[in-house]
Design an enzyme around this catalytic site. Structure first.
Site, mmCIF file in Angstrom:
data_model
loop_
_atom_site.group_PDB
_atom_site.id
_atom_site.type_symbol
_atom_site.label_atom_id
_atom_site.label_comp_id
_atom_site.label_asym_id
_atom_site.label_seq_id
_atom_site.Cartn_x
_atom_site.Cartn_y
_atom_site.Cartn_z
ATOM 1 N N HIS A 277 0.831 -1.214 0.000
ATOM 2 C CA HIS A 277 0.000 0.000 0.000
ATOM 3 C C HIS A 277 0.863 1.261 0.000
ATOM 4 C CE1 HIS A 277 0.233 0.959 4.397
ATOM 5 N NE2 HIS A 277 0.201 -0.345 4.578
ATOM 6 N N ASP A 289 6.105 0.646 6.756
ATOM 7 C CA ASP A 289 4.660 0.480 6.582
ATOM 8 C C ASP A 289 4.098 1.589 5.688
ATOM 9 O OD1 ASP A 289 2.045 -0.410 6.896
ATOM 10 O OD2 ASP A 289 1.783 0.597 8.819
ATOM 11 N N GLU A 323 -4.954 1.871 2.431
ATOM 12 C CA GLU A 323 -5.045 0.697 3.293
ATOM 13 C C GLU A 323 -5.207 1.095 4.748
ATOM 14 O OE1 GLU A 323 -3.594 -2.449 6.019
ATOM 15 O OE2 GLU A 323 -2.759 -0.455 5.704
ATOM 16 N N GLU A 324 -4.535 2.171 5.153
ATOM 17 C CA GLU A 324 -4.447 2.505 6.566
ATOM 18 C C GLU A 324 -5.786 2.882 7.197
ATOM 19 O OE1 GLU A 324 -2.169 1.738 8.324
ATOM 20 O OE2 GLU A 324 -0.219 1.965 7.390
ATOM 21 N N ASP A 351 3.236 -6.428 3.276
ATOM 22 C CA ASP A 351 2.837 -5.350 4.186
ATOM 23 C C ASP A 351 3.205 -5.722 5.615
ATOM 24 O OD1 ASP A 351 1.772 -3.061 5.280
ATOM 25 O OD2 ASP A 351 -0.309 -3.759 5.198
ATOM 26 N N HIS A 422 3.250 2.584 12.613
ATOM 27 C CA HIS A 422 2.365 3.740 12.846
ATOM 28 C C HIS A 422 2.982 4.816 13.742
ATOM 29 C CE1 HIS A 422 -1.476 1.093 12.066
ATOM 30 N NE2 HIS A 422 -0.666 1.166 11.009
#
Length: 460
Positions: A277, A289, A323-324, A351, A422
């Site tokens: 992503h 990520d 995606e997030e 991912d 994140h």
């Protein structure tokens, strides 16, 4: 009869040896090319340092779309195109402020709004705190002890799980729905312990949502300050906590999946997909990520083309958007695949970071596992020994399940992923170039084998 059978068996035996030798040579050339001439780390460095955070709906997300499309066009792939996707547009706004009154004065703490949270009132929110580690505890306390207070969801990741991603799954649901659960009992806000095993000053954001119209703000607190707050609450259960957040949700905006492909020579209408992503959270560069997965996917096609491999099936790299905080890129890709009657042999998603390759998780018939394990000797030679059936191969490829023979998740070593997931330290400096390249080579190897041998004997 025996005079015919024995030569046939000998022929089959020696054919198998020749094929194994050919596959070994091709796989070695794949790893050699990527380790010595690969572009995956250089591309990731540009994405991280020249574009940076890429939350859906942001200007940087659009820059990433335009730049990756250009990169793939310059590689000379057979086709590069965009798929329109309407995505959410959430803004963090000015940096969050938080503190609690420790008796001797205000103790500042580090928080980050969870993605999708509403803002606090302009003057912030101040209230007492109730600490829990489960929804069962919330229910027991009830409105009488929660109304008008913050709920502090302080549940650490379980360190006992060898696969630390299992620990993430055990906690993430509380991040997703914790605000709505707390609001049922009259809470004024949620403080959520960041999902990492490290004790540090980096709060880990992530998506959350509301299941009712009763919305309260929700923030992640760094683990260092979660420990401190918990300790102080034991000493002073009446302490007051304060935070101020400035986030907002704007109308959806148009964005894009970025797709490139190399046409198959025998089965151009059958697709093998590799993807990751393109979007990332707004706190950092989104290196692990999922800049790593995106650039590894591009590298798969680059390597196939560079080595002159002529695939039987069409090989696609798909850079999914959103995606997030919505997974709309994956949903749109599957919608268009169904609309266009596209047959997907297999979809492979990266991912889980750019760490040392360990293997693949297979979401599909057990016959697919058997097929992959027929290449075990070759996979083992490159450290890819962890091959197993799994119920989840990836969020973006998940919607393809009804129309694909198998979904496969590339699995690097998971132990460090949640150190950065994140959080503001998810930057290129925390990506090892060699590990990243080995991951790209591992994915390319699997694509080569899947393409060469297919899954003809596997029923969907």
């Amino acid at each position: 009869m025996k005079k015919i059978l024995v030569p046939a068996l000998i022929f089959t035996f020696f054919t198998g040896i020749v094929q194994a030798q050919t596959d070994s040579a091709v796989v070695k050339s794949i790893f050699t090319n990527i380790l010595t001439e690969g572009k995956v780390y250089d591309n990731l460095t540009y994405l991280c340092t020249k574009i940076g955070p890429r939350l859906s709906g942001s200007a940087n997300a659009q820059k990433a779309v335009e730049w990756t499309k250009k990169v793939m066009e310059e590689q000379g792939f057979d086709r590069v195109f965009l798929q329109e996707v309407m995505v959410p547009h959430w803004l963090r706004g000015a940096k969050e402020t938080a503190w609690f009154n420790a008796g001797s004065g205000k103790q500042s703490v580090v928080i980050a709004a969870l993605g999708g949270s509403i803002a606090t009132p302009k003057d912030g929110v101040e209230a007492e705190v109730v600490e829990v580690n489960s929804y069962d505890q919330l229910k027991v306390l009830g409105e009488a002890q929660i109304k008008g207070k913050f709920v502090f969801l302080n549940r650490p990741m379980n360190p006992a799980n060898v696969d630390i991603s299992e620990s993430y799954g055990e906690v993430a649901s509380m991040r997703n729905t914790g605000a709505s659960e707390a609001a049922k009992y009259g809470a004024v806000g949620v403080i959520f312990r960041s999902i990492t095993t490290l004790i540090n000053e980096y709060p880990h954001t992530g998506a959350m949502g509301y299941t009712s119209e009763n919305k309260i703000p929700a923030a992640a607190i760094c683990t260092r300050d979660a420990e401190l707050l918990s300790k102080q609450l034991k000493a002073n259960p009446k302490l007051k906590f304060y935070y101020k957040m400035n986030c907002q949700t704007l109308p959806d905006v148009q964005s894009y999946n970025v797709v490139a492909e190399i046409k198959g020579s025998e089965f151009p209408d059958q697709y093998i997909v590799v993807g990751g992503h393109l979007d990332s959270w707004d706190l950092a560069q989104g290196a692990q990520d999922d800049g790593a997965g995106v650039m590894q996917s591009i590298e798969v096609l680059r390597t196939i083309k560079a080595l002159g491999i002529k695939p039987k099936h069409t090989i696609r790299a798909v850079l999914f958007i959103n995606e997030e905080n919505g997974a709309r890129g994956g949903l749109k890709y599957a919608e268009l695949a169904k609309q266009n009657n596209e047959h997907h042999l297999v979809a492979i998603e990266s991912d889980a970071g750019g760490f040392t390759p360990r293997g693949f998780d297979i979401d599909g018939p057990s016959a697919v596992l058997t097929k992959v394990l027929s290449w075990k000797a070759l996979l083992d030679a490159y450290g890819l020994s962890q091959i197993k059936l799994s119920g989840h191969a990836g969020t973006d490829i998940g919607p393809l399940k009804p129309m694909a023979t198998a979904l496969i998740g590339f699995r690097p070593d998971p132990q460090r992923y949640f150190d950065f997931h994140h959080a503001a330290n998810d930057v290129i400096g925390n990506v090892n170039e060699r590990e990243l390249k080995l991951g790209a080579a591992s994915m390319t190897m699997l694509v080569y084998l899947m393409d060469k041998y297919g899954l003809k004997e596997v029923s969907q």
